[in-house]
Design a protein around this motif. Sequence first.
Motif: not given
Length: 256
Positions: A173-181
């Motif tokens: 989820y950390a990577l997903e959030v950063l990719e989303l940002l």
Amino acid sequence: MMQLQAAVIGHGRQAVLSDLTLSFHPGEFVAIVGANGAGKTTLLRTLAGFLSPLAGEILLDGSPLRDISVRSRARKLAYVEGETPVFGSITVHDLVAQGRLPSRAWWEWSLRADDERVIEAALATCNLQALAGREFALLSSGERQRVLLAAAFAQATPYLLLDEPTSRLDVRYALEVLELLRQTADQGTTVITSMHDLDRAILFADRILVVGEHGLLVDAPPRQALSADVLERAYGVPFAIRYEGDRIWLAPGDTR
């Protein structure tokens, strides 16, 4: 554009960071890094308008931030706290729906059809559809972090300020959030976030601000910002840095 002009920020009369002259442009992903207590959260809270600068000025789209009403500011700035606030018996859907309040007139108590579409999109973006009916207080800390991020997305502002948005998330989820940002910035939103993970800051940010020694040590693209001497000044330990193509590998500790 958001600008700081010779700003001094801090708590009460105690300055934390001085002589800040910075600009944040549309479509930028800016990471703020530095040791605990260096002033990352204080800077974000000042940019969000929760703290007033002790000196200098903050301009939001050309207007002094202090002159912009709270409601108008909420239509331009969304802020996600580093510490998860405690709410009563409120569902995930209803908490995310709070992000739509600044866009409605004061007499409008019910959600409009377009509000529901934005809320559903924010829930889907943060993979929260299955949790929409759950009570926020019963979620894990990582799930709560994603809910607060969804509320910020539902606010649909041109500036997004986040204090350690991945600190409670697992690797996926950390990577997903950063990719989303990163995608959000690419679509024109100004994303400003504090981060502890330097490797991820390198991967996702356009610029990195390194704070320490009561000021801004450097403001530059990742490869220029994260030099060994700057990092040692910021964190108080030596760093070894190795380059492999576009990647930078950092190793704190004794480099002898």
